[in-house]
Design an enzyme around this catalytic site. Structure first.
Site, PDB file in Angstrom:
ATOM      1  N   CYS A  20      55.437  56.160 -32.367  1.00  0.00           N
ATOM      2  CA  CYS A  20      55.587  56.087 -30.910  1.00  0.00           C
ATOM      3  C   CYS A  20      54.994  54.829 -30.296  1.00  0.00           C
ATOM      4  O   CYS A  20      55.311  54.501 -29.151  1.00  0.00           O
ATOM      5  CB  CYS A  20      54.935  57.305 -30.259  1.00  0.00           C
ATOM      6  SG  CYS A  20      55.369  58.861 -31.069  1.00  0.00           S
ATOM      7  N   CYS A 340      49.908  58.159 -27.239  1.00  0.00           N
ATOM      8  CA  CYS A 340      49.540  58.792 -28.510  1.00  0.00           C
ATOM      9  C   CYS A 340      50.636  58.451 -29.521  1.00  0.00           C
ATOM     10  O   CYS A 340      51.721  58.022 -29.150  1.00  0.00           O
ATOM     11  CB  CYS A 340      49.444  60.298 -28.338  1.00  0.00           C
ATOM     12  SG  CYS A 340      50.951  61.030 -27.639  1.00  0.00           S
TER      13      CYS A 340
END
Length: 356
Positions: A20, A340
């Site tokens: 991510c 995150c």
């Protein structure tokens, strides 16, 4: 990607992958190369093609196929072909699963939400907020950095097409997506997987001005963090935010624009609760007190990954450009990006508006 984009074959390029936060890493690698005097100008970006992900054969089938490639005689080949069973043909389907726990990210998000007492209603309300803000920003022409793209055998896509404001009643009808039957994470309060690409042009200020460019913002400082990938997989923003503020010599009150990656509404709410907890700061972070919660009137005001989608490689640059544009629009000075990522990793970055 560089050759496909038509850049000169004299320009070196490399790939990074951090799930991510891949394009975050691309951008900060660019900053490092410029600071080291290796480069003057870098294009950093990321792309994800979730509608056509590679699907692998089973391990037994792969082993057989490699052996077939090495087989010398017809007899050896026939023997190997004869050893293939129906079960060998079942593919290994891709999943957003953790290497260390084999748990999908959705399961982790559901457990994290439960650990911090985040209710289903809170998650649905935040998801509805994200979609509503994204729709408003799109209608008001604020998402002007989206470039039209001709999809082969389809129409031209000129705006994000996952923005769908619903109602709390409609969202309440959805069943839990991961922890059944009592989980709180659903398709409606999770970011959806989608195709997407993003890129930014990063230079030293001197180089940009010499080339006649008007910079949008300074990438002022950044940190990467990592923690327990089982119980704290998605708490990167909580760990990264106080560190990057300290590095930049700023406090939460100095930040005018917050853009946090919305993997799941439950993940965002859990981070906000962790950031507001002295106990969590003292017990897990070795800090005397909490960093505090971002004011919601400054937080993800143009929507986020829940409404705009989350093509893994593209999200980091999208967060950074959104901060730059919001600072210009709102007249703020400092913005903070936090995200995150898989493996318990996290990222935070301070961005400063370029003087108008």
């Amino acid at each position: 990607a560089a050759l496909g984009a038509g850049f000169s074959d004299k320009i070196p390029a490399h790939t990074v992958t951090m799930a991510c936060i891949s394009s975050n890493q691309a951008m900060t690698s660019a900053v490092g190369l410029i600071a080291a005097g290796q480069c003057d100008a870098v294009v950093a970006g990321g792309v994800e093609f979730m509608s056509d992900v590679p699907i692998r054969h089973s391990r037994k089938m792969r082993k057989t196929m490699l052996s077939l490639n090495r087989a010398k005689t017809l007899g050896q080949r026939l023997s190997l072909i004869g050893s293939i069973r129906l079960a060998h043909l079942s593919p290994e389907l891709p999943a957003v699963a953790e290497f260390s726990t084999a748990e999908t990210m959705g399961h982790s998000a559901d457990r994290l939400a439960a650990a911090f007492g985040v209710s289903r209603v809170e998650q649905d309300e935040f998801a509805l907020r994200s979609h509503t803000f994204a729709k408003k920003a799109q209608d008001n022409g604020l998402l002007q950095d989206v470039i039209s793209f001709k999809v082969p055998n389809r129409d031209i896509v000129s705006k994000d097409n996952g923005i769908r404001p619903s109602s709390m009643e409609q969202m309440a009808k959805l069943k839990p997506a991961f922890v059944k039957p009592h989980g709180t994470v659903t398709a409606a309060n999770s970011s959806f997987l989608t195709d997407g690409a993003s890129a930014v042009l990063i230079m030293s200020e001197e180089k940009a001005l010499a080339m006649g460019y008007k910079p949008k913002a300074y990438l002022r400082d950044f940190v990467y963090v990592s923690q327990d990938p089982k119980d704290q997989l998605l708490l990167g923003p909580t760990y990264g935010t106080p560190k990057v503020l300290e590095r930049a010599g700023l406090s939460m009150s100095d930040i005018d624009v917050f853009e946090f990656h919305e993997a799941f509404a439950g993940q965002i709410m859990a981070n906000l609760k962790a950031m507001d907890s002295d106990w969590f700061a003292q017990t897990y972070m070795g800090r005397k007190s909490k960093v505090g919660t971002p004011p919601m009137e400054k937080f993800n005001l143009w929507g986020g990954s829940l409404s705009l989608g989350h093509p893994f490689g593209a999200t980091g640059c999208r967060l950074v450009t959104t901060v730059a544009h919001r600072l210009q629009k709102e007249g703020g000075q400092y913005g903070l990006v936090a995200a995150c990522a898989a493996g318990g990793q996290g990222h935070a970055m301070v961005i400063e508006a370029y003087p108008q």
